[in-house]
Every structure is written in structure tokens, then in C-alpha cells.
Design a protein around this motif. Structure first.
Motif, short mmCIF file in Angstrom:
data_model
loop_
_atom_site.label_atom_id
_atom_site.label_comp_id
_atom_site.label_asym_id
_atom_site.label_seq_id
_atom_site.Cartn_x
_atom_site.Cartn_y
_atom_site.Cartn_z
N ARG A 182 18.32 5.87 34.56
CA ARG A 182 18.57 4.84 35.58
C ARG A 182 17.70 5.07 36.82
O ARG A 182 17.41 4.12 37.55
CB ARG A 182 20.05 4.85 35.98
CG ARG A 182 20.99 4.41 34.87
CD ARG A 182 22.42 4.28 35.40
NE ARG A 182 22.92 5.54 35.93
CZ ARG A 182 23.55 6.46 35.20
NH1 ARG A 182 23.73 6.25 33.90
NH2 ARG A 182 23.99 7.58 35.75
N MET A 207 18.00 2.96 25.33
CA MET A 207 19.39 2.72 24.97
C MET A 207 20.29 3.85 25.46
O MET A 207 21.40 3.61 25.94
CB MET A 207 19.53 2.59 23.45
CG MET A 207 19.19 1.23 22.90
SD MET A 207 19.68 1.17 21.15
CE MET A 207 19.03 -0.45 20.71
N ASN A 210 21.53 3.51 28.77
CA ASN A 210 22.63 2.56 28.92
C ASN A 210 23.94 3.09 28.34
O ASN A 210 24.91 2.33 28.21
CB ASN A 210 22.27 1.23 28.24
CG ASN A 210 21.17 0.50 28.96
OD1 ASN A 210 20.92 0.75 30.15
ND2 ASN A 210 20.49 -0.41 28.28
N TRP A 217 23.65 2.85 16.93
CA TRP A 217 23.45 1.67 17.77
C TRP A 217 23.54 0.39 16.93
O TRP A 217 23.36 0.39 15.72
CB TRP A 217 22.12 1.76 18.51
CG TRP A 217 20.90 1.84 17.62
CD1 TRP A 217 20.31 2.97 17.13
CD2 TRP A 217 20.13 0.75 17.12
NE1 TRP A 217 19.23 2.66 16.35
CE2 TRP A 217 19.09 1.30 16.33
CE3 TRP A 217 20.21 -0.63 17.25
CZ2 TRP A 217 18.14 0.51 15.68
CZ3 TRP A 217 19.26 -1.43 16.62
CH2 TRP A 217 18.24 -0.86 15.84
N ASP A 221 23.48 -3.88 21.00
CA ASP A 221 22.90 -2.90 21.91
C ASP A 221 21.41 -3.19 22.12
O ASP A 221 20.89 -3.10 23.24
CB ASP A 221 23.06 -1.48 21.36
CG ASP A 221 24.50 -1.04 21.26
OD1 ASP A 221 25.30 -1.41 22.14
OD2 ASP A 221 24.83 -0.32 20.29
N LEU A 225 19.54 -4.40 25.64
CA LEU A 225 18.41 -3.65 26.19
C LEU A 225 17.23 -4.58 26.47
O LEU A 225 16.59 -4.50 27.52
CB LEU A 225 18.00 -2.54 25.22
CG LEU A 225 16.70 -1.80 25.56
CD1 LEU A 225 16.87 -1.02 26.85
CD2 LEU A 225 16.29 -0.89 24.42
N GLN A 228 17.64 -6.49 29.60
CA GLN A 228 17.42 -5.62 30.76
C GLN A 228 15.93 -5.42 31.03
O GLN A 228 15.46 -5.57 32.17
CB GLN A 228 18.09 -4.27 30.53
CG GLN A 228 17.82 -3.25 31.63
CD GLN A 228 18.26 -1.85 31.22
OE1 GLN A 228 18.49 -1.57 30.04
NE2 GLN A 228 18.38 -0.97 32.20
N GLU A 282 21.78 11.31 30.42
CA GLU A 282 22.39 10.49 29.37
C GLU A 282 21.89 10.86 27.98
O GLU A 282 22.47 10.44 26.98
CB GLU A 282 22.09 9.00 29.60
CG GLU A 282 22.45 8.48 30.96
CD GLU A 282 21.27 8.51 31.92
OE1 GLU A 282 21.36 7.86 32.97
OE2 GLU A 282 20.27 9.19 31.60
#
Length: 387
Positions: A182, A207, A210, A217, A221, A225, A228, A282
């Protein structure tokens, strides 16, 4: 030049994608039709196809490959080693006519990226290995790499080298740390971020940013993505999509942060200690490029013997010291640490070659893109890259 600085796969949009999803007659080979006559006992030879710059060479004579020469001295098996793989799709197009028509490829051992290896396994184009002939593989293969979704138990593939797709950034010029995917979307990085252009190379890390479990996935998903990333492209936050030319952008300072491969960053850090590599909190993608034995290979037993040889910790250490990717043999770390060589001991402490426990907990092998998904997903991703 690093091994990954060469042209790599195009995200499955070439011959491989056409065969997988565009109405080509079924090419699946049944298990009983995969093995040929094994001539290993009488013919002490082996044909091994690999990528350029992906094996140790002699510092004074680059035509010599010390670990291969040692294998020949020990076993009497001569290895015809060719550096003919520059692109996954290109190589697929080269050998797929033989495989789909139940013919020999002229190669006993090949190395391809796992997303392409997944296609070979699904099509039944590679043989199951006899692990009774590979005690070192059974003992030393990294547990993180033992069970990819496309080849449960690693029965048809064995990692040659592994790596991490994470984030590289210029710590000094950015003036702060990056800990999360992020963080790439912060205002101070607008126009100074690049992402990898290849679908298979890029999607998993994004991914994970997120919060998606990339081992399972879904299409939802993926499309979330894409929405985004489309928004970030339209707002000009993402500077561009790259192949391995991100290396130049990061080195010159034109880009401050980017998706990157761990092996490239080791090379960059030798010239610029301000370059950092992070496995985001993440998570990041762990990938491999794997050894496979094609159908009807004439020297299967010889190939299995060579694979097992490279899983001896001492041999794996020699290879790791040269190529600087994540070593799939954790036991090689102790060999380098105890070598008495200062440079090799430093490699043993490098988490981009031997990830530490904290980093390992954040690594995952992504589920590959299935044939029923690839055409649609590649079309959408390539449209974003072309914006």
C-alpha cells in the motif's frame, strides 16, 4: 547483466495461450504414453536446455561450467548444455509441436518458469520423476517449494532456482521506508512507481497487497485488482509498466520504487547500497524456475541423476554463490557459512538468497492462471498495460 535482465515470458499471450484456450485440438498426453525407451544405461549422455547466465562458470574461461564438469567426472555422464531458453512462450513454440504429436524433443531436461511448467503438467507433457533415484531432492528441497498448486508433491518438477517478487526502492532518495504494498500508492510516489508488465509476473504481489490469499485467489479478486490498477494508471500514479528495464530506472533515480525480483536487487546493491528490497508485510510471491523431463526423453535416468546431484548441499552452494537467487536447498546455507571465505559467508547471511524465518512466513506460491481463465485475464491485463 543478470539472468533476468534477458527477455522473459510475455504473460502467456503467445503460442502457449493460443493452445490453451483458442480451440486447438486437445493436446493432452495420457500417462501411459509419456515414457520412451530409456537409453541411459548404454548412453552416458544428457541434453540439458537452460536459460543464459543461469549456471556457474569458470572465472577465467566462461565456456567451462565447474559443477557440470564435476558431475561428468563423478558419473561418466556427458552433458550437452545449451542456453537456448530466452522466453517461456518462445521455447513453448519451439518444442510444443513435438510434444503434442507424441515425438521426442531432443532434450532430456529443461528449465522453465513455474507458470509455464503448470501448463506442461496439465497437458501431460512431462514425466513423473522417480524419487527413489533422488534422495537429495527428497531430503533437501525447501518445504516452501514442495507443494505448488500445479504439481502437488512436486512429482513432475524440481526447482532449479527460486526467487521473490517484491518491492525495490531507493531508500535515500525516497527518504522513508517501504513496508507495505500500500505504501506504493502514497502521494510522494506519484509518477515514480513502475509495475511489471507480465501478467504472471505481476498479479500475485499486487493481490497480496489487497489481503488476498494468493494460493486460492478468485476471478473476483483479479477483476478487483484490475479496477484498482486502472484507476492508478489513469491518475498517472504509475509511471509505466516494465520488463527488466526497471533496473535502469531504479539505478538512475527516474523511479523511486517498483516491483522487482530479488536476484536483480542483489546485483544492484553491489553498486548502490541505497537500493533496498522488501517483502511487504502483507506478503510477497515466491516463485521458481523448475527442471522438467519432457515426454519420451531418451535419457530419463541420467536426467534424474543430474537433478539429484544439484540438490547435494555442497553443489547447491556452488550454484547459489554464482547465480544469487533464492537457493531451493536451505542446507547449502551452512556450507557457505563454513566455507572460510568471507564473501561466501556473507552470501549465507543474505535473506534474498536464504530467507530468514520472518521473511519465510510472508512468502507464498500463487495459484497459477488456469487455461479457462488465461485468455480473458490476459486480454484485460494487457489493455491496462497499454493505457
Amino acid at each position: 547483466m543478470t539472468r533476468r535482465a534477458l527477455l522473459r515470458g510475455l504473460g502467456g499471450t503467445g503460442a502457449a495461450a493460443l493452445l490453451a484456450g483458442c480451440g486447438v485440438p486437445p493436446a493432452y498426453v495420457e500417462p501411459d504414453d509419456r515414457a520412451g525407451r530409456d537409453l541411459s544405461a548404454g548412453e552416458r549422455v544428457l541434453a540439458f536446455a537452460n536459460w543464459p547466465l543461469y549456471i556457474d562458470t569458470d572465472e577465467d574461461d566462461e565456456a567451462r561450467r565447474p559443477t557440470l564438469e564435476a558431475f561428468t567426472r563423478r558419473t561418466g555422464i556427458s552433458v550437452r548444455y545449451t542456453e537456448e531458453i530466452n522466453d517461456n512462450d518462445e521455447f513453448f513454440g519451439k518444442i510444443s509441436p513435438s510434444l503434442m504429436n507424441h515425438q521426442e524433443t531432443g532434450r532430456d531436461l529443461v528449465v522453465i518458469s513455474d507458470w509455464m511448467a503448470a501448463r506442461f503438467v496439465r497437458l501431460g507433457w512431462v514425466q513423473e520423476m522417480d524419487r527413489s533415484r533422488q534422495p537429495h531432492v527428497a531430503r533437501h528441497l525447501d518445504p516452501l517449494l514442495r507443494a505448488p498448486a500445479f504439481d502437488r508433491g512436486r512429482l513432475h518438477s524440481v526447482p532449479w532456482q527460486s526467487g521473490i517478487t517484491g518491492i525495490a526502492y531507493n531508500r535515500r532518495k525516497l527518504g522513508r521506508e517501504i513496508r507495505s504494498t500500500r505504501d506504493l500508492w502514497a502521494d510522494d510516489l506519484r509518477g515514480r512507481v513502475t509495475l511489471l508488465s507480465g501478467l504472471d509476473e505481476s498479479f500475485a504481489l499486487l493481490m497480496q497487497g489487497n489481503g488476498v490469499d494468493v494460493t486460492r485467489w478468485t476471478a473476483d479478486d483479479f477483476h478487483a485488482l484490475c479496477e484498482q490498477i486502472e484507476g492508478l494508471v489513469r491518475r498517472k500514479h504509475i509511471r509505466r509498466f516494465t520488463g527488466n528495464d526497471y533496473i535502469k530506472d531504479l539505478s538512475t533515480g527516474d523511479v523511486l520504487a517498483c516491483q522487482a525480483y530479488s536476484g536483480d536487487v542483489i546485483q544492484l546493491q553491489a553498486d548502490n547500497p541505497d537500493i533496498a528490497f522488501v517483502v511487504p508485510e502483507e506478503g510477497a510471491e515466491l516463485w521458481a524456475e523448475s527442471l522438467l523431463i519432457p515426454n519420451l526423453a531418451a535419457h530419463k535416468t541420467n536426467a534424474e541423476q543430474l537433478i539429484d546431484y544439484y540438490y547435494e548441499p555442497e553443489v547447491a552452494a556452488e550454484l547459489a554463490a554464482w547465480v544469487n537467487y533464492v537457493c531451493p536447498v536451505p542446507a547449502a546455507q551452512a556450507v557457505l557459512a563454513d566455507s572460510g571465505d568471507e564473501d561466501r559467508a556473507a552470501l549465507a547471511e543474505d535473506p534474498l538468497i536464504f530467507p530468514d524465518a520472518a521473511m519465510r512466513r510472508r512468502l507464498a506460491i500463487a495459484r497459477d492462471i488456469g487455461p479457462e481463465e488465461r485468455t480473458e485475464f490476459a486480454r484485460r491485463w494487457n489493455a491496462i498495460v497499454g493505457l
